[in-house]
Design a protein around this motif. Structure first.
Motif, PDB file in Angstrom:
ATOM      1  N   GLU A  11      -3.469   4.843   1.519  1.00  0.00           N
ATOM      2  CA  GLU A  11      -3.907   3.729   0.601  1.00  0.00           C
ATOM      3  C   GLU A  11      -4.466   3.035   1.658  1.00  0.00           C
ATOM      4  OE1 GLU A  11      -2.370   3.425  -4.254  1.00  0.00           O
ATOM      5  OE2 GLU A  11      -2.204   1.913  -2.282  1.00  0.00           O
ATOM      6  N   GLN A  12      -6.165   2.568   1.623  1.00  0.00           N
ATOM      7  CA  GLN A  12      -6.650   1.707   3.210  1.00  0.00           C
ATOM      8  C   GLN A  12      -6.971   0.314   2.110  1.00  0.00           C
ATOM      9  OE1 GLN A  12      -9.586   5.125   3.515  1.00  0.00           O
ATOM     10  NE2 GLN A  12      -9.713   3.197   5.358  1.00  0.00           N
ATOM     11  N   ASP A  13      -6.657  -0.761   3.330  1.00  0.00           N
ATOM     12  CA  ASP A  13      -6.705  -2.577   2.422  1.00  0.00           C
ATOM     13  C   ASP A  13      -8.202  -2.668   3.031  1.00  0.00           C
ATOM     14  OD1 ASP A  13      -6.071  -4.587   2.338  1.00  0.00           O
ATOM     15  OD2 ASP A  13      -7.065  -5.464   3.964  1.00  0.00           O
TER      16      ASP A  13
ATOM     17  N   VAL B  64     -10.013  -0.468   0.560  1.00  0.00           N
ATOM     18  CA  VAL B  64     -10.614   0.058  -0.355  1.00  0.00           C
ATOM     19  C   VAL B  64     -10.301   0.842  -1.414  1.00  0.00           C
ATOM     20  CG1 VAL B  64     -11.149   2.761  -0.004  1.00  0.00           C
ATOM     21  CG2 VAL B  64     -11.430   1.182   1.998  1.00  0.00           C
ATOM     22  N   HIS B  65      -9.137   0.817  -1.339  1.00  0.00           N
ATOM     23  CA  HIS B  65      -8.177   0.418  -2.484  1.00  0.00           C
ATOM     24  C   HIS B  65      -7.797  -0.124  -3.343  1.00  0.00           C
ATOM     25  CE1 HIS B  65      -7.782   4.937  -0.294  1.00  0.00           C
ATOM     26  NE2 HIS B  65      -7.943   5.406  -1.738  1.00  0.00           N
TER      27      HIS B  65
ATOM     28  N   PRO C  33       1.001  -1.095   0.529  1.00  0.00           N
ATOM     29  CA  PRO C  33       0.511  -0.092   0.297  1.00  0.00           C
ATOM     30  C   PRO C  33       0.784   1.052  -0.160  1.00  0.00           C
ATOM     31  CG  PRO C  33      -0.714  -1.323   2.307  1.00  0.00           C
ATOM     32  CD  PRO C  33       0.242  -2.040   1.024  1.00  0.00           C
TER      33      PRO C  33
END
Ligand code: ATP
Length: 212
Positions: free
Chosen positions: A49-51, A53-54, A45
């Motif tokens: 950035e979010q696990d 989500v992105h 990431p």
């Protein structure tokens, strides 16, 4: 039969054929109808950035195992990292009553066609290779080399896209207004039919600004 929500919508077409432009309008006019699935990647990431989500961030080993188990609709490798769309990610969008939009290339289309997702397959056809080149040059995102390679690939894609039986709808992107209306009318008809069959999906339309 298990109810999965609305059928996913696959949009395919050469680079520069207008997929992003048309989808942007569709999402703007029907704010509650469509959604994108969250892809998986083996790259790390980036800040912010979010696990989930992105991307869904996974290890190379986990991804390779999942691919072997047949959990992915399509995968691709960019700069040493694997990227892919899982069936589960598409099902998650469907479970929210949304049409999962998949912008994918020919190889991906063949994979998804043979899956149990029953997608609506749409091809965006440019008026000609010459016009495609003009539009790609106008977008100013390509080097001479990447332009050449995109146009070479486009020739095969156009042949594939226009082969009878390969797609449920071929949208000819001459003018944006006419192409958008063709796409919208086809999808509306399809979704109205699904609604009549008991599928939950919103067809709420909001007016687009004149200059959209
Ligand atoms: N009907 C049209 N008339 C004129 N220009 C257009 C038309 N449709 C799209 N364009 C322009 O062509 C360019 C390419 O369109 P777009 O970026 O939507 O293509 P794409 O299929 O999403 O490409 P990629 O696969 O590379 O992301 C953009 O600059 C867009 O504004």
């Amino acid at each position: 039969m298990v109810k999965h929500g609305p059928r996913p919508l696959v949009i395919c077409g050469p680079s520069g054929s207008g997929k992003s432009t048309l989808l942007k309008r569709l999402f703007a006019e029907y704010p509650e109808t469509f959604g994108f699935s969250v892809s998986h990647t083996t790259r790390k990431p980036r800040p912010g950035e979010q696990d989930g989500v992105h991307y869904n961030y996974v290890t190379k080993e986990a991804m390779e195992e999942a691919i072997k188990r047949g959990e992915f609709l399509e995968t691709a490798v960019f700069s040493g990292n694997i990227y892919g769309t899982s069936k589960h990610a598409v099902r998650q969008v469907q479970a929210q009553g949304k049409v999962c939009v998949l912008d994918i290339e020919m190889q991906g289309v063949e994979q998804i066609r043979n899956s149990d997702l029953n997608p609506i397959l749409v091809f965006i056809n440019p008026p000609s290779i010459e016009e495609l080149e003009r539009r790609l040059r106008g977008r100013a995102t390509e080097t001479d080399e990447s332009l050449k390679s995109r146009l070479e690939t486009a020739k095969h894609e156009i042949q594939y896209g226009n082969k009878p039986g390969n797609f449920h709808c071929v949208v000819h992107n001459e003018t944006l207004k006419q192409a958008y209306e063709e796409l919208r009318d086809f999808i509306e008809t399809e979704l109205k039919r699904e609604k009549q069959e008991g599928v939950t999906v919103s067809l709420k339309r909001v007016p687009l600004p004149e200059d959209f």
